[in-house]
Design an enzyme around this catalytic site. Structure first.
Site, PDB file in Angstrom:
ATOM      1  CG  HIS A  58      16.795  39.898  18.130  1.00 45.59           C
ATOM      2  ND1 HIS A  58      15.554  40.461  17.974  1.00 45.59           N
ATOM      3  CD2 HIS A  58      17.099  39.358  16.924  1.00 45.59           C
ATOM      4  CE1 HIS A  58      15.137  40.280  16.726  1.00 45.59           C
ATOM      5  NE2 HIS A  58      16.059  39.620  16.066  1.00 45.59           N
ATOM      6  CG  HIS A 110      19.353  41.336  13.028  1.00 45.15           C
ATOM      7  ND1 HIS A 110      18.408  41.923  12.228  1.00 45.15           N
ATOM      8  CD2 HIS A 110      18.704  40.328  13.672  1.00 45.15           C
ATOM      9  CE1 HIS A 110      17.248  41.318  12.376  1.00 45.15           C
ATOM     10  NE2 HIS A 110      17.405  40.327  13.254  1.00 45.15           N
ATOM     11  CD  GLU A 111      20.338  37.299  15.449  1.00 43.08           C
ATOM     12  OE1 GLU A 111      19.671  37.152  16.496  1.00 43.08           O
ATOM     13  OE2 GLU A 111      19.842  37.199  14.305  1.00 43.08           O
ATOM     14  CG  HIS A 138      13.713  43.979  22.432  1.00 41.41           C
ATOM     15  ND1 HIS A 138      12.947  43.647  21.346  1.00 41.41           N
ATOM     16  CD2 HIS A 138      12.835  44.419  23.361  1.00 41.41           C
ATOM     17  CE1 HIS A 138      11.670  43.892  21.602  1.00 41.41           C
ATOM     18  NE2 HIS A 138      11.573  44.346  22.830  1.00 41.41           N
TER      19      HIS A 138
HETATM   20 ZN    ZN Z   1      15.896  39.076  14.104  1.00 42.09          ZN
END
Ligand code: ZN
Length: 643
Positions: free
Chosen positions: A434, A430-431, A437
């Site tokens: 980021h 998940h991290e 992104h």
């Molecule tokens: Zn998040």
């Protein structure tokens, strides 16, 4: 968002310092429970070379002294920004120069604040770390107030003159055009100078309900102590409630629920008055600023159409038969032979104690994200080889996990508390979503268009979790593992898509009560929440019994004090499910659509960015993609269970 692994979003709060894109974990609501060991042996040996597990903050400042020197220089520059006041309307060049200068100072101030914040989170007990963090935050506040004249000045100059300037000075449009548009669209909701000053002065007063609520909820609410069936004595405060509500023993779960919600029920009227005060403030401000309602006012910041919010609520309601199917499966899998109750919602249906050391998390994440293509993979692999991540728990370190991408000229930093369980792996994927992104954004956007909204931020990260789930389900070596991964994926969707939308619908209803001029008390809030809870969980259809004493749950949710905010958890998951489906079943074009969303950063409004990537959130289709995924996983689960 900042988050304890395994907890749901109730404990998540909105960004601690607005303006800084410290992206935090949306709860990985997968709850890991003990069962079997295996699989990870081959990587254990190389752990120490491959993953030093500490970030290198010298990429920001070589030495703490350098930070101090830069801090003093930038403090002076912040103070100097007041000089620009009144110069923007002179000509296009002056407007461009002012925007450029403010941008430059902001970028430097963010870099200072990032270092201070990261250093603090390494060891929060360290005095100088704490002082530096306070200085960093105060610098951003000073920056805000030193430029508070900017929007009013642009509005006074007006859209026509701004357009003329943009034509004369193309760089103004290219770099700052989006910011200018964002300011100018506020015109109909901006009041006269005197009224604006009065409203600004009232800000502190309007913020009080949440403060009072937090004091009561976090400090003064008398939580009771109980003895569980194994003799353990626990005081059921908020943290212990989150821990013990999922215990396997059903009588214990009921005791935990009865005791915890009993404590809240004793203050239902006070907490109701607090929430009513908060919502009254929202409704008042929306009306004063000439919005049709409080929802429209809240969505204005992101320029989000109201119909997105309402479509989400409508589509989740339409999907309740799927949700009820899930609850029936849950009852069967937990081996409950009488009625399923609300206190049966948290225990895991399946368990696994498989370990994922850091090196294994890296390997699996790289494999699982292959469908995202070469560029994504290269960026991810490059980041994983660098010292950007503080991986392991240590004394004094901040809890939870986040990615901080606000040091534009440097690179993203990640804080994890990796403890080798499945939740750690999921948070890792998940991290890093980021982080990539941010990398794609900084590669393609100037600093001025790099601050992407929460609405888009979580999409790619949740998608990484879904690709990870799909990969693990596909490659699982045993039936038990496969069941565990499918169960976790379903539980994620329950907690995020269905539950957060129920919260969103509740928020909408309670605002509408006040907008109709009716009264809102603790009793009424409980009644309204109860109706929703029963409706969502199929109480009347015999799917799940919602016992009335638990209907005070609304009082426990801090998010209701942060405007209309939680709906984005659900819409992000919708976007993630849609893109996962597109990429897995599509080709290069579908993948590029998604990557372009990441590359676009904060260069447009999130609804538009989504639309350009192929999904219109005012329409039913994207939501149906998520429900299809939910149904498909249940099909797989049922097939495995029948075996
Ligand atoms: Zn998040």
């Amino acid at each position: 968002m900042n988050q304890q692994p395994g907890m749901t979003q109730e404990s998540v709060r909105p960004r601690p310092w607005p303006g800084l894109a410290a992206i935090m974990v949306i709860a990985a609501a997968l709850i890991a429970m003990p069962v079997e060991q295996g699989a990870a042996e081959e990587v254990n040996g190389e752990e120490s070379q491959n993953a030093p597990g500490e970030w290198d903050l010298s990429d920001l400042y070589a030495l703490p002294e350098n930070w101090q020197a830069e801090y003093e220089a930038i403090s002076n520059e912040v103070a100097g920004l007041e000089d620009l006041k009144g110069t923007l309307g002179r000509d296009a060049g002056s407007m461009l120069a002012a925007f450029d200068r403010i941008s430059g100072v902001k970028k430097a101030a963010l870099r200072l604040a990032v270092y201070a914040s990261l250093k603090f989170d390494e060891n929060r007990g360290d005095g100088p770390n704490g002082e530096r963090k306070d200085l960093g935050e105060a610098l951003l506040v000073r920056l805000d107030s030193a430029t508070s004249w900017l929007a009013p000045e642009i509005l006074a100059i007006g859209p026509q003159q701004v357009q003329v300037f943009e034509a004369n000075e193309p760089k103004l449009a290219q770099i700052h055009g989006f910011a200018l548009d964002n300011i100018l669209r506020g015109k109909p909701h901006t009041l006269g100078d005197e009224a604006e000053a009065v409203l600004a002065g009232a800000g502190d007063v309007l913020r009080q309900p949440v403060n009072v609520r937090d004091i009561l909820a976090d400090a003064e609410l008398p939580f009771k102590t109980v003895k569980l069936s194994d003799g353990t004595e626990v005081t059921l405060d908020q943290a212990n409630y989150s821990k013990y509500r999922q215990v396997a023993n059903r009588d214990d779960r009921k005791l935990v629920f009865d005791t915890f919600w009993g404590a809240w029920a004793g203050f239902q009227k006070t907490l109701g008055a607090e929430l009513a005060a908060e919502i009254t403030g929202n409704v008042y401000q929306a009306r004063i600023r000439r919005f049709p309602n409080a929802l429209a006012a809240a969505l204005f910041t992101d320029n989000m159409p109201e119909s997105v919010y309402r479509q989400l609520v409508a589509q989740v309601n339409a999907a309740l038969p799927s949700f009820h199917r899930y609850l029936r499966l849950r009852r069967q899998l937990l081996g409950i032979t009488d009625e399923l109750h609300y206190y049966d919602i948290y225990p895991s249906m399946f368990a696994s104690d498989r370990k994922y050391p850091l090196a294994e998390s890296r390997r699996i994440t790289l494999e699982a994200l292959k469908p995202l293509g070469r560029e994504y993979r290269d960026l991810l692999a490059g980041g994983l080889e660098s010292s950007w991540m503080h991986a392991y728990p240590q004394d004094g370190k901040a809890s939870g996990a986040y990615m901080n991408g606000s040091a534009y000229d440097v690179h993203p930093y990640l804080l994890l508390n990796h403890n080798d369980d499945f939740s750690s792996l999921s948070t890792f994927a998940h991290e890093w979503g980021h982080a990539v992104h941010t990398l794609l954004t900084t590669k393609n956007q100037p600093f001025e268009k790099s601050d992407y909204s929460t609405f888009t931020a979580e999409t790619g990260s949740i998608m990484n979790e879904m690709l990870l789930q799909d990969y693990l389900i596909r490659t699982a070596k045993s039936r038990e593992d496969r069941l565990f991964f499918i169960g976790g994926a379903l539980e994620d969707m329950r907690a995020t898509f269905f539950r957060q939308t129920m919260f969103a619908e509740f928020q909408l209803q309670v605002h509408e009560v006040l907008e109709r001029g009716e009264a809102l008390s603790g009793d009424r809030l409980t009644q309204m929440y109860c109706d929703l809870l029963k409706h969502y969980h199929g109480h009347d259809q015999g799917v799940m019994t919602v016992d009335e004493p638990y209907c005070v749950e609304w009082a426990f949710i801090p998010h209701f004090y942060y405007g209309f905010y939680v709906y984005q958890y659900a819409t992000s998951m919708v976007g993630a499910a849609y893109f996962t489906d597109q990429i897995v079943n599509g080709g290069k074009k579908e993948r590029e659509n998604f990557l372009n969303l990441l590359r676009a950063g904060g260069s447009d409004y999130p609804y538009e960015l989504y639309r350009k990537a192929g999904l219109d959130m005012t329409q039913p289709e994207p939501y149906q993609a998520l429900v299809r995924r939910f149904d498909r996983l249940m099909d797989e689960l049922e097939k495995l269970v029948d075996q």
